[in-house]
Design a protein around this motif. Structure first.
Motif, PDB file in Angstrom:
ATOM      1  N   THR A 239     -22.199  23.365 -34.279  1.00 21.40           N
ATOM      2  CA  THR A 239     -23.598  23.370 -33.888  1.00 21.40           C
ATOM      3  C   THR A 239     -24.343  24.425 -34.702  1.00 21.40           C
TER       4      THR A 239
ATOM      5  N   SER B 277     -23.376  17.543 -33.758  1.00 23.88           N
ATOM      6  CA  SER B 277     -24.053  17.244 -32.494  1.00 23.88           C
ATOM      7  C   SER B 277     -25.444  17.848 -32.368  1.00 23.88           C
ATOM      8  N   ASP B 278     -25.572  19.185 -32.395  1.00 22.06           N
ATOM      9  CA  ASP B 278     -26.839  19.849 -32.101  1.00 22.06           C
ATOM     10  C   ASP B 278     -27.375  20.595 -33.316  1.00 22.06           C
TER      11      ASP B 278
ATOM     12  N   TRP C 261     -31.294   8.261 -36.482  1.00 23.42           N
ATOM     13  CA  TRP C 261     -30.550   8.160 -35.219  1.00 23.42           C
ATOM     14  C   TRP C 261     -31.492   7.713 -34.096  1.00 23.42           C
TER      15      TRP C 261
ATOM     16  N   THR D 230     -30.799   7.570 -30.636  1.00 19.96           N
ATOM     17  CA  THR D 230     -30.621   8.097 -29.276  1.00 19.96           C
ATOM     18  C   THR D 230     -30.584   9.622 -29.301  1.00 19.96           C
TER      19      THR D 230
ATOM     20  N   SER E  39     -31.652  13.516 -28.039  1.00 23.91           N
ATOM     21  CA  SER E  39     -32.041  14.250 -26.839  1.00 23.91           C
ATOM     22  C   SER E  39     -32.653  15.566 -27.308  1.00 23.91           C
TER      23      SER E  39
ATOM     24  N   ARG F 218     -30.371  17.058 -30.054  1.00 22.55           N
ATOM     25  CA  ARG F 218     -28.956  16.723 -29.893  1.00 22.55           C
ATOM     26  C   ARG F 218     -28.790  15.234 -30.163  1.00 22.55           C
TER      27      ARG F 218
ATOM     28  N   LEU G 156     -27.061  12.195 -29.341  1.00 22.64           N
ATOM     29  CA  LEU G 156     -26.221  11.666 -28.270  1.00 22.64           C
ATOM     30  C   LEU G 156     -25.531  10.395 -28.723  1.00 22.64           C
ATOM     31  N   LEU G 157     -24.276  10.250 -28.337  1.00 22.04           N
ATOM     32  CA  LEU G 157     -23.606   8.966 -28.488  1.00 22.04           C
ATOM     33  C   LEU G 157     -24.203   8.005 -27.470  1.00 22.04           C
TER      34      LEU G 157
ATOM     35  N   ASP H  43     -21.426   7.638 -22.944  1.00 23.63           N
ATOM     36  CA  ASP H  43     -20.364   8.603 -22.668  1.00 23.63           C
ATOM     37  C   ASP H  43     -19.466   7.978 -21.604  1.00 23.63           C
TER      38      ASP H  43
ATOM     39  N   GLN I  69     -18.133  10.231 -18.682  1.00 26.69           N
ATOM     40  CA  GLN I  69     -19.109  10.577 -17.667  1.00 26.69           C
ATOM     41  C   GLN I  69     -19.322   9.422 -16.695  1.00 26.69           C
TER      42      GLN I  69
END
Length: 457
Positions: free
Chosen positions: A69, A220-221, A239, A241, A243, A305, A307-308, A311, A314
């Motif tokens: 990150t 990721s971030d 990308w 998606t 966040s 971020r 995001l995939l 998840d 989750q």
């Protein structure tokens, strides 16, 4: 023919008959079975956490080689100055400290190119970003900082740019001050403000203007520090998606099926630290230990971020949390088949169906690691329904009841799938669903005499 002599019913026969015909005892047995099935349910939740931890470790291993990150900070201007003190023997001692000044304005533009890598079963979200950083930095004021002008070492001034993970730097950092290229070196002479990054010696005038080209990899971030009196960031990426995370949300953003564009504008009034200071002026001491400090500026970072899209762990964990409720509803349906149809069901049969319900979550976890969660949910539900329906067909010995029971289970799987999709309305939908289930049970059992529930069975 002479009838056999009368033999009085033994105590154990009476107890066995009472256990078989007592509604309260049967409810207690069902309750114990639910408690027993909590064990595999908790084991499944632990397995999900273990698989999620394995994925996290895979992400960490890939990120260590690519770049973690990233937080981009600065540039900032630092000037060393002399501090004069007297030692225990009365002699004057001289040490060096640093005065730091943040940019007046800071403008960052760039593109974020995502890249997905696979480590075994797990996907790792990586990116490459090319940033252009422009702005201006004023000359620090010794009088404002309480420093004697003669103690300022202007010839040793340097500009530093913070990069969290140096492994991610892909190209030579191109830094220009007042239009002149500087020799950029790794590392920063002082960690007062920035922990890691690059720096370059710079001549000091009244103020300096800078522009920098930065090409870095990360995972990721991606974060930015609002070090300018006015900090603007403009970021584009294919990308779909993202966040937006951190202390500030974008002032404007556009998201389409081709990617996103986001723009931030953060003022110095949106944070609680000054534009210039001495030493670790962006940190504060915690407790009585002077070495125990935390960054005041850390909580002001902002960024994006990647995001995939899904998840699976989750969602599988959320599914498993409904497991106990699903078991209770299934057992309740079994129990009312006993009452309404005068059809006794043995506790072992309850237990086998309960284990089949638990198996659904294990199948869901295993299959969702290879295909999308929604398809994995459908396959797991179909396998579990086929298994339970085939079994209860022989338990009920009644085709109509088997179809009814299987339909109820199918509706339950559909209902809980809806709860997973409607995260914001899960509580509302779940409450209404449970109220409907309770109402149906109350209606179907309105004429049941619970004191004689098993008579005639």
């Amino acid at each position: 023919m002479t009838p056999p002599p009368y033999q009085p019913e033994s105590f154990f026969d009476r107890v066995n008959a009472w256990l078989r015909t007592s509604t309260m005892i049967k409810l207690a047995v069902v309750g114990v079975l639910v408690l027993i099935l909590l064990i595999p349910t908790f084991m499944l939740e632990n397995l999900i956490r273990e698989r999620e931890a394995t994925r996290t470790e895979a992400i960490r291993e890939v990120s260590e080689k690519w770049g973690g990150t990233q937080t981009v900070s600065g540039p900032i201007l630092s000037v060393p100055y002399l501090i004069h003190t007297k030692g225990v023997d009365g002699k004057e001692e001289t040490s060096t400290a640093y005065a730091h000044v943040l940019p007046d304005n800071l403008a960052i533009t760039g593109t974020l190119q995502p890249e997905q890598r696979n480590r075994g079963l797990f996907q790792v979200m990586l990116y490459n970003t090319r940033l252009t950083i422009k702005g201006s930095i004023p000359r620090p004021s010794p009088e404002r900082l309480g420093i004697a002008p003669a103690d300022m070492q202007w010839d040793k001034a340097f500009v530093s740019l913070g990069v969290t993970d140096m492994k991610g730097i892909k190209d030579q950092v191109d830094l220009r001050v007042d239009g002149k290229a500087l020799a950029v070196e790794p590392g920063i002479p002082t960690t007062d403000v920035l922990e890691s990054g690059v720096s370059a010696r710079v001549p000091i005038a009244d103020s300096i203007t800078f522009d920098c080209a930065l090409n870095i990899n990360g995972s990721s971030d991606l974060y930015f520090m609002p070090f300018g009196k006015q900090t603007t960031v403009s970021l584009t990426s294919p990308w779909t998606t993202p966040s937006f995370v951190g202390a500030s949300l974008p002032d404007g953003r556009t998201m389409t099926n081709k990617g996103f564009t986001a723009n931030w504008k953060v003022l110095q009034y949106n944070r609680n630290y000054p534009q210039q200071g001495v030493g670790a002026f962006l940190s504060r001491q915690i407790g009585n230990n002077p070495d125990n400090r935390e960054s005041v500026a850390a909580n002001t970072s902002f960024g994006v971020r990647l995001l995939l899209p899904v998840d699976e762990y989750q969602k599988t964990m959320r599914s498993a949390k409904y497991g106990v409720m699903f078991i209770i509803i299934t057992f309740t349906a079994f129990f009312f088949v006993e009452i309404l149809n005068k059809q006794r069901i043995h506790p072992i049969q309850y237990l086998l169906v309960g284990f089949a319900v638990c198996l659904f979550y294990l199948l869901l976890l295993a299959i969702s690691e290879h295909i999308t969660f929604n398809i994995a949910y459908g396959i797991s539900a179909a396998v579990t329904l086929a298994m339970i329906s085939s079994y209860v067909r022989y338990v009920f010995k009644n085709g109509r009841l088997t179809i009814l029971f299987s339909s109820v289970l199918a509706l339950l799987y559909g209902f809980f799938f809806s709860l997973l999709q409607l995260e914001d309305y899960a509580l509302l939908l779940g409450s209404l669903g449970l109220a409907l289930i309770l109402g149906i049970i109350m209606y179907l059992t309105r004429n049941v005499n619970w004191y004689r529930a098993y008579e005639g069975a």
